[in-house]
Design a protein around this motif. Structure first.
Motif, mmCIF file in Angstrom:
data_model
loop_
_atom_site.group_PDB
_atom_site.id
_atom_site.type_symbol
_atom_site.label_atom_id
_atom_site.label_comp_id
_atom_site.label_asym_id
_atom_site.label_seq_id
_atom_site.Cartn_x
_atom_site.Cartn_y
_atom_site.Cartn_z
ATOM 1 N N ALA A 1 0.767 -1.137 0.164
ATOM 2 C CA ALA A 1 0.032 -0.017 -0.081
ATOM 3 C C ALA A 1 0.837 1.455 0.034
ATOM 4 N N PHE A 2 0.153 2.315 -0.456
ATOM 5 C CA PHE A 2 0.819 3.675 -0.369
ATOM 6 C C PHE A 2 0.332 4.213 1.057
ATOM 7 N N VAL A 3 1.259 4.172 1.892
ATOM 8 C CA VAL A 3 0.983 4.600 3.529
ATOM 9 C C VAL A 3 1.535 5.971 3.722
ATOM 10 N N THR A 4 0.469 6.768 4.428
ATOM 11 C CA THR A 4 0.664 8.203 4.834
ATOM 12 C C THR A 4 0.088 8.460 6.275
ATOM 13 N N GLY A 5 0.546 9.162 7.109
ATOM 14 C CA GLY A 5 0.078 9.605 8.183
ATOM 15 C C GLY A 5 0.855 8.944 9.328
ATOM 16 N N PRO A 6 0.888 9.341 10.729
ATOM 17 C CA PRO A 6 1.341 9.043 11.803
ATOM 18 C C PRO A 6 0.996 7.469 12.140
ATOM 19 N N ALA A 7 2.363 6.781 12.562
ATOM 20 C CA ALA A 7 2.116 5.447 12.905
ATOM 21 C C ALA A 7 1.062 4.883 14.289
ATOM 22 N N ASN A 8 1.060 5.993 15.022
ATOM 23 C CA ASN A 8 0.225 5.758 16.244
ATOM 24 C C ASN A 8 -1.093 6.577 16.145
ATOM 25 N N ALA A 9 -1.561 6.748 14.878
ATOM 26 C CA ALA A 9 -2.792 7.417 14.797
ATOM 27 C C ALA A 9 -3.903 6.739 15.376
ATOM 28 N N LYS A 10 -4.975 7.346 15.822
ATOM 29 C CA LYS A 10 -6.258 6.751 16.468
ATOM 30 C C LYS A 10 -7.074 6.383 15.540
ATOM 31 N N ILE A 11 -6.939 6.942 14.400
ATOM 32 C CA ILE A 11 -7.891 6.633 13.166
ATOM 33 C C ILE A 11 -7.140 6.145 11.988
ATOM 34 N N SER A 12 -7.548 4.996 11.592
ATOM 35 C CA SER A 12 -6.902 4.439 10.284
ATOM 36 C C SER A 12 -7.740 4.003 9.235
ATOM 37 N N VAL A 13 -7.493 4.447 8.101
ATOM 38 C CA VAL A 13 -8.333 3.948 6.799
ATOM 39 C C VAL A 13 -7.686 3.228 5.931
ATOM 40 N N VAL A 14 -8.184 2.221 5.351
ATOM 41 C CA VAL A 14 -7.763 1.470 4.352
ATOM 42 C C VAL A 14 -8.830 1.208 3.131
ATOM 43 N N GLU A 15 -8.339 1.581 1.952
ATOM 44 C CA GLU A 15 -9.125 1.394 0.651
ATOM 45 C C GLU A 15 -8.375 0.789 -0.322
ATOM 46 N N HIS B 1 -8.284 15.210 8.186
ATOM 47 C CA HIS B 1 -7.776 14.247 9.255
ATOM 48 C C HIS B 1 -6.302 13.935 9.216
ATOM 49 N N LYS B 2 -5.587 14.978 9.258
ATOM 50 C CA LYS B 2 -3.922 14.719 8.924
ATOM 51 C C LYS B 2 -3.399 13.923 10.058
ATOM 52 N N ASP B 3 -3.991 13.782 11.152
ATOM 53 C CA ASP B 3 -3.788 12.919 12.401
ATOM 54 C C ASP B 3 -4.167 11.372 11.989
ATOM 55 N N ALA B 4 -4.736 11.216 10.682
ATOM 56 C CA ALA B 4 -5.171 9.695 10.779
ATOM 57 C C ALA B 4 -4.020 9.031 9.723
ATOM 58 N N ARG B 5 -4.055 7.815 9.728
ATOM 59 C CA ARG B 5 -3.240 6.809 9.010
ATOM 60 C C ARG B 5 -3.962 6.203 7.951
ATOM 61 N N PHE B 6 -3.442 6.556 6.699
ATOM 62 C CA PHE B 6 -4.323 6.142 5.454
ATOM 63 C C PHE B 6 -3.427 4.879 4.592
ATOM 64 N N ALA B 7 -4.006 3.768 4.094
ATOM 65 C CA ALA B 7 -3.351 2.960 3.186
ATOM 66 C C ALA B 7 -4.220 3.064 2.042
#
Length: 246
Positions: A89-103, A126-132
């Motif tokens: 995946a292309f992963v972005t956002g902090p590793a310790n994020a409380k919100i995670s989103v995968v698509e 949600h710049k504090d979220a982690r996305f994949a």
């Protein structure tokens, strides 16, 4: 209910298949206060054809619910680390994020495109979220080519997100012409992109995405996993907000 049952019922195959299906479904609906006799059942259903549709819809809903449970069990077993593998995946956002989103998505999927306004807004707020972002091309060679380009664009990481959303916002088919025109427009080094598209890392990412989707029970796009909860199909602002709270 699979297609063979529907054909047997709706196409007029009233014999044993019809009695068997009605025996399973009619009692749950409370519509057949008689023994499952073929001729009686035939006459009753001819007088009440809406029952077949209701039974089919209810059984389909039950199957969908079971599939959702199976997908969630698969996600729970795999754990979120599998979806945030940068080789897949292309992963972005902090590793310790409380919100995670995968698509999981396909650039030529209309339901993926329908989800873009909500997902892009969520991403930007949600710049504090982690996305994949996981390319999962299932709509033919054009989609596979577009996926390879996006995977190659990860080698120019500061340009990936703009390129991704630009492709998703295309009105027509995302083909080779559209891919390279959008790559140039979003500031990618197109010569490097074309070279990187032939990289073994792209072959790996493409194969791994399909393997991960299969292991997750995902067979369509888009598929979202938000805070560990999986959902297939297009999403709205409200859907993402609700999923992010769970």
């Amino acid at each position: 209910m699979n297609d063979s049952w529907k054909i047997a019922i709706l196409g007029g195959g009233v014999g044993a298949a019809l009695v068997l299906v009605v025996a399973f479904g009619a009692a749950a609906l409370g519509v057949a206060p008689f023994a499952a006799n073929g001729s009686e059942m035939h006459a009753y259903l001819l007088a009440h054809p809406d029952i077949i549709v209701e039974m089919s819809n209810r059984l389909q809903a039950q199957q969908d619910e079971e599939q959702d449970k199976d997908r969630q069990a698969a996600v729970n077993k795999l754990k979120m680390k599998a979806y945030f593998d940068p080789r897949v995946a292309f992963v972005t956002g902090p590793a310790n994020a409380k919100i995670s989103v995968v698509e999981f998505f396909d650039y030529n999927c209309p339901y993926c495109r329908a989800s873009v306004p909500a997902l892009k807004k969520f991403y930007e707020t949600h710049k504090d979220a982690r996305f994949a972002f996981i390319e999962f091309p299932i709509k033919g060679p054009k989609s596979t080519m577009a996926a390879r380009a996006a995977m190659a664009a990860r080698q120019q990481p500061d340009k990936y997100i703009a390129f991704h959303f630009a492709l998703m916002n295309e009105d027509g088919p995302v083909d080779q012409n559209a891919v390279f025109a959008m790559a140039k427009k979003t500031g990618l080094d197109v010569a490097k992109l074309k070279a990187d598209m032939t990289s073994p890392s792209v072959d790996y990412a493409l194969a791994a995405a399909h393997t991960l989707a299969q292991a997750s029970g995902i067979d369509g796009t888009p598929a979202f996993i938000v805070n560990g909860k999986i959902r297939e199909g297009a999403v709205t602002d409200d859907d993402l907000a609700r999923m992010a709270k769970t």
